[in-house]
Each structure stands twice: as structure tokens, then as C-alpha cells.
Design a protein around this motif. Structure first.
Motif, PDB file in Angstrom:
ATOM      1  N   THR A 118      13.055 -73.650  33.483  1.00 23.33           N
ATOM      2  CA  THR A 118      12.409 -73.649  34.803  1.00 23.33           C
ATOM      3  C   THR A 118      11.204 -74.568  34.803  1.00 23.33           C
ATOM      4  O   THR A 118      10.684 -74.923  33.750  1.00 23.33           O
ATOM      5  CB  THR A 118      11.974 -72.215  35.184  1.00 23.33           C
ATOM      6  N   HIS A 119      10.771 -74.995  35.987  1.00 28.35           N
ATOM      7  CA  HIS A 119       9.436 -75.579  36.051  1.00 28.35           C
ATOM      8  C   HIS A 119       8.590 -74.856  37.096  1.00 28.35           C
ATOM      9  O   HIS A 119       7.620 -75.390  37.592  1.00 28.35           O
ATOM     10  CB  HIS A 119       9.431 -77.099  36.244  1.00 28.35           C
ATOM     11  N   ASP A 120       9.019 -73.647  37.409  1.00 34.69           N
ATOM     12  CA  ASP A 120       8.210 -72.816  38.288  1.00 34.69           C
ATOM     13  C   ASP A 120       7.302 -71.948  37.416  1.00 34.69           C
ATOM     14  O   ASP A 120       7.664 -70.856  36.980  1.00 34.69           O
ATOM     15  CB  ASP A 120       9.118 -71.947  39.166  1.00 34.69           C
ATOM     16  N   VAL A 121       6.088 -72.467  37.158  1.00 35.57           N
ATOM     17  CA  VAL A 121       5.227 -71.868  36.134  1.00 35.57           C
ATOM     18  C   VAL A 121       4.795 -70.453  36.503  1.00 35.57           C
ATOM     19  O   VAL A 121       4.991 -69.512  35.731  1.00 35.57           O
ATOM     20  CB  VAL A 121       3.966 -72.741  35.926  1.00 35.57           C
ATOM     21  N   HIS A 122       4.248 -70.299  37.696  1.00 35.51           N
ATOM     22  CA  HIS A 122       3.553 -69.042  37.995  1.00 35.51           C
ATOM     23  C   HIS A 122       4.512 -67.867  38.105  1.00 35.51           C
ATOM     24  O   HIS A 122       4.218 -66.770  37.616  1.00 35.51           O
ATOM     25  CB  HIS A 122       2.709 -69.217  39.255  1.00 35.51           C
ATOM     26  N   VAL A 123       5.663 -68.068  38.713  1.00 34.23           N
ATOM     27  CA  VAL A 123       6.643 -66.984  38.802  1.00 34.23           C
ATOM     28  C   VAL A 123       7.170 -66.647  37.412  1.00 34.23           C
ATOM     29  O   VAL A 123       7.267 -65.478  37.042  1.00 34.23           O
ATOM     30  CB  VAL A 123       7.812 -67.385  39.731  1.00 34.23           C
ATOM     31  N   SER A 124       7.461 -67.677  36.646  1.00 34.61           N
ATOM     32  CA  SER A 124       8.049 -67.452  35.321  1.00 34.61           C
ATOM     33  C   SER A 124       7.096 -66.677  34.407  1.00 34.61           C
ATOM     34  O   SER A 124       7.535 -65.795  33.661  1.00 34.61           O
ATOM     35  CB  SER A 124       8.381 -68.780  34.652  1.00 34.61           C
ATOM     36  N   LEU A 125       5.825 -67.025  34.468  1.00 33.34           N
ATOM     37  CA  LEU A 125       4.877 -66.371  33.563  1.00 33.34           C
ATOM     38  C   LEU A 125       4.806 -64.862  33.797  1.00 33.34           C
ATOM     39  O   LEU A 125       4.397 -64.110  32.915  1.00 33.34           O
ATOM     40  CB  LEU A 125       3.479 -66.991  33.719  1.00 33.34           C
ATOM     41  N   ASN A 126       5.202 -64.428  34.986  1.00 31.12           N
ATOM     42  CA  ASN A 126       5.174 -62.993  35.273  1.00 31.12           C
ATOM     43  C   ASN A 126       6.372 -62.236  34.705  1.00 31.12           C
ATOM     44  O   ASN A 126       6.362 -61.010  34.658  1.00 31.12           O
ATOM     45  CB  ASN A 126       5.131 -62.763  36.788  1.00 31.12           C
ATOM     46  N   VAL A 127       7.424 -62.974  34.332  1.00 35.47           N
ATOM     47  CA  VAL A 127       8.628 -62.255  33.894  1.00 35.47           C
ATOM     48  C   VAL A 127       9.029 -62.521  32.441  1.00 35.47           C
ATOM     49  O   VAL A 127       9.781 -61.738  31.864  1.00 35.47           O
ATOM     50  CB  VAL A 127       9.845 -62.571  34.813  1.00 35.47           C
ATOM     51  N   VAL A 128       8.545 -63.616  31.862  1.00 33.03           N
ATOM     52  CA  VAL A 128       9.033 -63.957  30.518  1.00 33.03           C
ATOM     53  C   VAL A 128       8.133 -63.395  29.428  1.00 33.03           C
ATOM     54  O   VAL A 128       6.993 -62.999  29.680  1.00 33.03           O
ATOM     55  CB  VAL A 128       9.183 -65.489  30.343  1.00 33.03           C
ATOM     56  N   ASP A 129       8.677 -63.387  28.191  1.00 30.10           N
ATOM     57  CA  ASP A 129       7.911 -62.918  27.036  1.00 30.10           C
ATOM     58  C   ASP A 129       7.233 -64.074  26.304  1.00 30.10           C
ATOM     59  O   ASP A 129       6.215 -63.893  25.660  1.00 30.10           O
ATOM     60  CB  ASP A 129       8.845 -62.197  26.050  1.00 30.10           C
ATOM     61  N   GLU A 130       7.863 -65.233  26.358  1.00 35.52           N
ATOM     62  CA  GLU A 130       7.276 -66.394  25.677  1.00 35.52           C
ATOM     63  C   GLU A 130       7.681 -67.678  26.403  1.00 35.52           C
ATOM     64  O   GLU A 130       8.674 -67.691  27.131  1.00 35.52           O
ATOM     65  CB  GLU A 130       7.704 -66.441  24.208  1.00 35.52           C
ATOM     66  N   VAL A 131       6.891 -68.702  26.179  1.00 34.15           N
ATOM     67  CA  VAL A 131       7.111 -69.971  26.889  1.00 34.15           C
ATOM     68  C   VAL A 131       7.103 -71.125  25.884  1.00 34.15           C
ATOM     69  O   VAL A 131       6.295 -71.153  24.955  1.00 34.15           O
ATOM     70  CB  VAL A 131       5.979 -70.220  27.925  1.00 34.15           C
ATOM     71  N   TYR A 132       8.045 -72.046  26.075  1.00 34.84           N
ATOM     72  CA  TYR A 132       8.066 -73.284  25.283  1.00 34.84           C
ATOM     73  C   TYR A 132       7.943 -74.449  26.257  1.00 34.84           C
ATOM     74  O   TYR A 132       8.630 -74.481  27.270  1.00 34.84           O
ATOM     75  CB  TYR A 132       9.377 -73.406  24.504  1.00 34.84           C
ATOM     76  N   PHE A 133       7.091 -75.387  25.925  1.00 38.16           N
ATOM     77  CA  PHE A 133       6.950 -76.586  26.762  1.00 38.16           C
ATOM     78  C   PHE A 133       7.640 -77.767  26.073  1.00 38.16           C
ATOM     79  O   PHE A 133       7.403 -78.014  24.884  1.00 38.16           O
ATOM     80  CB  PHE A 133       5.468 -76.924  26.980  1.00 38.16           C
ATOM     81  N   VAL A 134       8.484 -78.451  26.835  1.00 44.65           N
ATOM     82  CA  VAL A 134       9.212 -79.607  26.300  1.00 44.65           C
ATOM     83  C   VAL A 134       8.704 -80.878  26.981  1.00 44.65           C
ATOM     84  O   VAL A 134       8.554 -80.906  28.202  1.00 44.65           O
ATOM     85  CB  VAL A 134      10.734 -79.482  26.586  1.00 44.65           C
ATOM     86  N   ALA A 135       8.443 -81.889  26.187  1.00 47.25           N
ATOM     87  CA  ALA A 135       8.086 -83.207  26.745  1.00 47.25           C
ATOM     88  C   ALA A 135       8.501 -84.276  25.740  1.00 47.25           C
ATOM     89  O   ALA A 135       8.386 -84.073  24.527  1.00 47.25           O
ATOM     90  CB  ALA A 135       6.585 -83.297  27.007  1.00 47.25           C
ATOM     91  N   ASP A 136       9.006 -85.375  26.246  1.00 47.04           N
ATOM     92  CA  ASP A 136       9.456 -86.484  25.400  1.00 47.04           C
ATOM     93  C   ASP A 136      10.406 -86.016  24.298  1.00 47.04           C
ATOM     94  O   ASP A 136      10.336 -86.479  23.161  1.00 47.04           O
ATOM     95  CB  ASP A 136       8.250 -87.204  24.769  1.00 47.04           C
ATOM     96  N   GLY A 137      11.238 -85.048  24.622  1.00 46.76           N
ATOM     97  CA  GLY A 137      12.249 -84.595  23.671  1.00 46.76           C
ATOM     98  C   GLY A 137      11.726 -83.698  22.573  1.00 46.76           C
ATOM     99  O   GLY A 137      12.439 -83.419  21.608  1.00 46.76           O
ATOM    100  N   LYS A 138      10.483 -83.253  22.691  1.00 45.91           N
ATOM    101  CA  LYS A 138       9.913 -82.395  21.652  1.00 45.91           C
ATOM    102  C   LYS A 138       9.317 -81.140  22.273  1.00 45.91           C
ATOM    103  O   LYS A 138       8.971 -81.133  23.455  1.00 45.91           O
ATOM    104  CB  LYS A 138       8.802 -83.132  20.893  1.00 45.91           C
ATOM    105  N   ILE A 139       9.194 -80.086  21.457  1.00 44.85           N
ATOM    106  CA  ILE A 139       8.434 -78.914  21.891  1.00 44.85           C
ATOM    107  C   ILE A 139       6.964 -79.257  21.667  1.00 44.85           C
ATOM    108  O   ILE A 139       6.547 -79.489  20.528  1.00 44.85           O
ATOM    109  CB  ILE A 139       8.793 -77.666  21.045  1.00 44.85           C
ATOM    110  N   VAL A 140       6.190 -79.314  22.740  1.00 48.33           N
ATOM    111  CA  VAL A 140       4.799 -79.740  22.580  1.00 48.33           C
ATOM    112  C   VAL A 140       3.819 -78.565  22.584  1.00 48.33           C
ATOM    113  O   VAL A 140       2.675 -78.722  22.173  1.00 48.33           O
ATOM    114  CB  VAL A 140       4.386 -80.751  23.671  1.00 48.33           C
ATOM    115  N   ALA A 141       4.264 -77.411  23.059  1.00 47.64           N
ATOM    116  CA  ALA A 141       3.390 -76.237  23.042  1.00 47.64           C
ATOM    117  C   ALA A 141       4.244 -75.002  23.239  1.00 47.64           C
ATOM    118  O   ALA A 141       5.344 -75.070  23.793  1.00 47.64           O
ATOM    119  CB  ALA A 141       2.344 -76.326  24.153  1.00 47.64           C
ATOM    120  N   SER A 142       3.729 -73.865  22.788  1.00 39.15           N
ATOM    121  CA  SER A 142       4.455 -72.616  23.007  1.00 39.15           C
ATOM    122  C   SER A 142       3.480 -71.453  22.916  1.00 39.15           C
ATOM    123  O   SER A 142       2.386 -71.588  22.370  1.00 39.15           O
ATOM    124  CB  SER A 142       5.569 -72.462  21.970  1.00 39.15           C
ATOM    125  N   GLY A 143       3.871 -70.332  23.453  1.00 41.83           N
ATOM    126  CA  GLY A 143       3.021 -69.147  23.382  1.00 41.83           C
ATOM    127  C   GLY A 143       3.446 -68.091  24.368  1.00 41.83           C
ATOM    128  O   GLY A 143       4.435 -68.253  25.087  1.00 41.83           O
TER     129      GLY A 143
END
Lengths: 262, 301
Positions: free
Chosen positions: B231-256
């Protein structure tokens, strides 16, 4: 300059040729996959019946009307030629042989490609564009077995029946013009036809032709749909390719089959 | 080397307790999941010459709902396609419940997919089937249940998404939100162990969006399934998920976790969460010098 442009032309031709060979290879592999997965489709025959309805039964109107008119034209043209040689009585034989050997299988296949082949390509192409095929695959359902093979076999089975209906309607059209309108003898029309037409040489060979055309058109239609780019333009191009490629393939195959059969 | 069975029990995950992410990734947390249901290990993938993923590693624990976020074309959906076995990695490995997906034969892949549900971006409902038949599709294909039982199961699934009354409608008669809910009912028809959501919130109005988000959370909790949501709907997703991974340029650039993401100072995460037009992710596609392209030579910088 001239060297460079002719080299570019040569390179472009080579590129197109290589692409065509690649595509032919894909078609062969795709055909092999259809045959491999056909068992599952044929075991669930209602899937094929459903497609026979859409591809075959719904093509009946265009086949019936076209067959009738083609037969009527044959009656008119045949009579005007035969009467010059005092052979107008042979009109029944001319109409029947023209239809059974050539016009029936070829025209019915061309109509089938235009009506059902294009519809099959558009349907499968749109299913691809709207991720329905992906959804099926992710649900562990093989799209070749569930979507492609039933449509292929429906085309193969429908085509000879449609060609036979085309022939029957064409003969009625010829009869209508020759006997009802022009006034040829009813008994002579049918007896000339009966004497001239051979079951194996004319009828069976005509049906074999239509079976081959049905397989070719169906394969082209399902392949183009499956291979279509998942965009509106891609589906549109694929549909056009189905009709054009089918028409050329039918005519080329007709020449080859005629050379071997008659 | 880790064996499949060992990995499925999480033993291998503990053995390889080193850095989970690529060298460039910013770790907002450092926890090792003992029971990984999905694991990607240095996965690279390219469409032709266009590289999509470059050495991506991530691990999602059993029963967790993880979001994968990133800009358009960052490779999020490709990650889902790798997990579902629709494409194979050029290098690296994708493990799902202890099975190396790329090494599964067709029968094995289909066996894995029977335990998986996927919600496509626009539902991907079969347009020639009614709502009821769409939801019944996987049941009819994979179970030998009698029609009456399938009908009851379908009504239960539709009740779960609030669309029991729409059972007889065709997909063309549904709104975007309703179609997404029907697709959700179809995806959970076989009570999957793994749910994949591909952009489930795209193109929905705020009410439908909230409904789908709540349904995803509720159904996932009820099923106890592991889930990956692209998804790229940040605010809705943050309310339902347990963890988040950010992808950019083919890599995982952040998670938490969602809380860590909300309070992160990482420039990429901040740009994404705050919706800033420019930052680590550039607004402009790479191009030649603007002035020279306008034919202004060296007069302007």
C-alpha cells in the motif's frame, strides 16, 4: 548512405523474422500446454458446452444468413454461366460441389474468426488486463485448463457443425434461385447433385477442412488473447491480429489441404 | 545451510540472527522473529534490463500483518508476486512457511496457493459470474462439497464483509468498495493461512476505505493468518498493521512498528509519512540539464 540504409532495412527485416520465429515457438509451446491441460477441461465438459454456446450457437445467425445468400449468388452466377453451354441442369451439382469443397469450410471459418475468434481474444485479453487470469492462478486454478482449453475445444467442435449448416443453407439458397425463381426442374436439381457429390471426396474432406480451420482459428484466438498486452490498446491490437492472422491462415491452409485432398 | 524444515520452525532464523536487512537499510528496531512465515533472503529481480529489486531481505512472523510501502514502481507488487510464486527471483530465495517458492514444482506451487488468499488492486472479480459464484469459485474448484454447503459457506463469507444481500448481483453492478469487499470474501473463502493484499485502498472513498481497512484487520485477527499488504496509504495502514517495511530503489530502506514509523526521524520515512513532494525520493525523473534542453545554453543554471 545507401549502404547504411540497406543495412538498416536488412537489420529490420532480420529483427522481424527473428520475432516471428520466437512467436511461432511460443504458439507451439502454448498449443502443447493446451493439449497437456485439456484432460482436466474435457472431464468437466459443461465448461466446453458453455463455450460451444457462446462461440458456436451464437454464431448460427450469421452462418445461416451468409450461407443462404452465398448459395443464392452461386445459383444466379452458376445458372448464367451454365445456360450458355446448355448445362443449366447441372446447377445443383455446381452449387453443392462449390459449397462442400471450398466455400462452405472457408467462408464459415472466416465468419467464425470474425465473430467468435475476435470475441474469444477480446474476452481472454480483458481477463488478463483486469487480473482475472492472475487471480485464477493465485487461487491455484490453472488458467489454461479453466479458460483457454474449453474455448479451444469449443471452437474445434463448433466449426465443422457451422460449416455443415453453412453448406445446407447454401444449397437451399441455390435451390431457391434455381428451382423456385428460375424454374429449373426440381428432380433434376437434386438428382444431378446426388450423382456428382461423393461422400468421402467431397463431404468428409470438406468436414476435415473445417475441423483444421476450427483448430487454427481457435488456437490463434486463444493465443492472441493470452499474449495480449494488458491494456485497452493491447487488447484491441490482439483482436485485430486474430482476425487478420486467422483469415490468412485459413486461406493458406485451404490451398495446402486442397492440394492434398483433391 | 538451513534446511526447509528447520527454517519453518524458526531455528534457521535464530542461527542467522545477523543483520536482516540490506546494508543501506535503516533499522528502526532490531528483533529477530523466532517463527518466520515469510522470509526473503537477498532477493533480486529484474524485468528485462530494468532492475526492480536489489538484494531485498525481510522476514514476517507467523500471524503478523505487515505493510510494504513505497512509491509507485518501487517494486512492492513484485514482492507480492515473488511471495505468491507468480515470478521467480533472479537471485536469492523466497521462503513461505518453510518452502522455497522458486523450487516448488507446479503441483507444489498450487498446493501452497490453496493455503493463500490474495486481494487484487481492483478486485479482479470474474465478470461473467455473479457475486455468489465469484465467492464460491475457489470452493467449487478445490473442495468436493455439495452445492448446499457451498451456498451456506458463501453466505457466511459474504455476511462477514456485509454483502450477503448482494449475493445475486453481477460485478458490473457493484461500486468499487463493494467489489473490493466481494474480492475479500472470495480471498478468504478457503480460510487461508496467508493473505496478500495488493493496494487494497486504491480509488476508494473515505467510508469504503475505512470499511475495508477495518475488515482486513478483523478478518485477519479472526483467521489468525499471516498477511502482507502492499500500500501507499500510510495513515490508514498504520492503524491496522503490526509492522511496516519501506521499499525504495529496489531495497528495503526502513522498517519498524507503526509507532516507530510515526516517530521516526529517517528522512525517507518522514517524506513518505508527511507526503512531502521532494526529499530522498526525487520529484523529478532523471533528465538532462533543464536549461540546455530548453536551448538556453549556459545563460541559466
Amino acid at each position: 548512405m545507401a549502404d547504411s540504409s540497406s543495412r538498416n532495412l536488412f537489420a529490420a527485416f532480420g529483427h522481424r523474422l527473428i520475432e516471428a520465429v520466437w512467436k511461432l515457438g511460443f504458439v507451439c509451446r502454448f498449443f502443447a500446454a493446451i493439449l497437456r491441460d485439456s484432460g482436466a477441461s474435457l472431464r468437466r465438459f459443461p465448461l466446453v458446452i458453455r463455450e460451444i454456446y457462446f462461440a458456436g450457437v451464437l454464431s448460427m445467425i450469421i452462418i445461416v444468413v451468409s450461407g443462404m445468400f452465398v448459395g443464392m449468388v452461386l445459383g444466379l452466377q452458376g445458372y448464367s454461366t451454365l445456360v450458355r453451354f446448355g448445362s443449366a441442369d447441372a446447377l445443383g451439382a455446381l452449387v453443392a460441389l462449390s459449397l462442400l469443397r471450398e466455400l462452405g469450410p472457408v467462408l464459415a471459418a472466416l465468419l467464425f474468426a470474425s465473430r467468435s475468434g475476435s470475441a474469444i481474444t477480446a474476452e481472454i485479453g480483458l481477463m488478463k488486463a483486469t487480473e482475472q487470469l492472475d487471480a485464477m492462478a493465485v487461487m491455484a486454478v490453472n488458467p489454461i485448463a479453466r479458460v483457454v482449453a474449453p474455448r479451444f475445444w469449443a471452437g474445434v467442435l463448433s466449426m465443422p457443425v457451422l460449416a455443415a449448416i453453412f453448406n445446407v443453407m447454401g444449397i437451399f439458397g441455390g435451390y431457391f434461385v434455381g428451382v423456385t425463381l428460375i424454374g429449373l426442374d426440381h428432380g433434376t436439381f437434386w438428382s444431378q447433385m446426388q450423382n456428382a457429390v461423393d461422400w468421402h471426396t467431397d463431404i468428409v474432406n470438406g468436414l476435415i477442412k473445417s475441423l483444421v480451420f476450427g483448430a487454427a482459428v481457435s488456437l490463434i484466438a486463444v493465443f492472441e488473447g493470452f499474449d495480449a498486452k494488458p491494456t485497452a490498446e493491447g487488447v484491441s491490437s490482439a483482436t485485430t491480429r486474430t482476425v487478420v492472422t486467422s483469415a490468412l491462415t485459413i486461406l493458406a491452409l485451404d490451398f495446402v489441404l486442397t492440394a492434398f485432398m483433391f | 545451510m538451513c534446511k526447509k524444515a528447520a527454517l519453518s520452525r524458526g531455528v534457521c532464523a535464530q542461527v542467522r540472527a545477523g543483520p536482516v536487512f540490506s546494508a543501506t537499510a535503516t533499522r528502526l528496531t532490531h528483533t529477530v522473529e523466532p517463527d518466520a512465515f515469510i522470509e526473503l533472503d537477498k532477493v533480486s529481480f529484474a524485468y528485462g534490463s530494468r532492475r526492480i529489486l536489489d538484494g531485498v531481505s525481510l522476514r514476517i512472523a507467523r500471524g503478523k500483518l505487515a505493510a510494504i510501502m513505497g512509491g509507485s514502481g518501487s517494486g512492492k507488487t513484485t514482492l507480492l508476486r515473488l511471495i505468491s510464486g507468480q515470478v521467480k527471483p533472479d537471485s536469492g530465495r523466497v521462503w513461505v512457511d518453510g518452502q522455497d517458492v522458486a523450487k516448488l514444482n507446479t503441483a507444489g506451487l498450487y498446493a501452497m496457493r490453496r493455503r493463500m488468499g490474495m486481494l487484487f488492486q481492483f478486485g479482479a472479480l470474474f465478470t461473467d459470474l455473479s457475486v455468489q459464484d465469484n465467492v464460491a469459485f475457489p470452493l467449487r474448484e478445490h473442495t468436493g462439497l455439495p452445492d448446499t454447503m457451498i451456498r451456506d459457506l458463501v453466505l457466511m463469507k459474504l455476511q462477514a464483509v456485509g454483502l450477503r444481500g448482494a449475493a445475486g448481483l453481477m460485478p458490473a453492478e457493484l461500486s468499487g468498495g463493494m467489489a473490493r469487499r466481494v474480492a475479500l470474501a472470495r480471498a478468504i473463502a478457503l480460510d487461508p493461512d496467508l493473505m496478500l493484499y495488493d493496494e487494497p485502498f486504491t480509488g476508494l472513498d473515505p467510508i469504503a476505505l475505512g470499511t475495508i481497512a477495518a475488515l482486513i484487520k478483523r478478518l485477519n485477527d479472526a483467521l489468525g493468518a499471516t498477511a502482507v499488504m502492499v500500500t501507499h496509504d500510510v495513515h490508514v495502514s498504520l492503524n491496522v498493521v503490526d509492522e511496516v517495511y519501506f521499499v525504495a530503489d529496489g531495497k528495503i530502506v526502513a522498517s519498524g512498528t507503526p509507532d516507530q514509523v510515526r516517530h521516526s526521524a529517517d528522512p525517507f520515512v518522514r517524506q513518505f509519512v508527511d507526503g512531502q513532494p521532494d526529499g530522498p525520493v526525487r520529484l523529478h525523473y532523471p533528465a538532462e540539464d533543464y536549461a540546455s534542453q530548453l536551448g538556453l545554453g549556459g545563460r541559466h543554471g
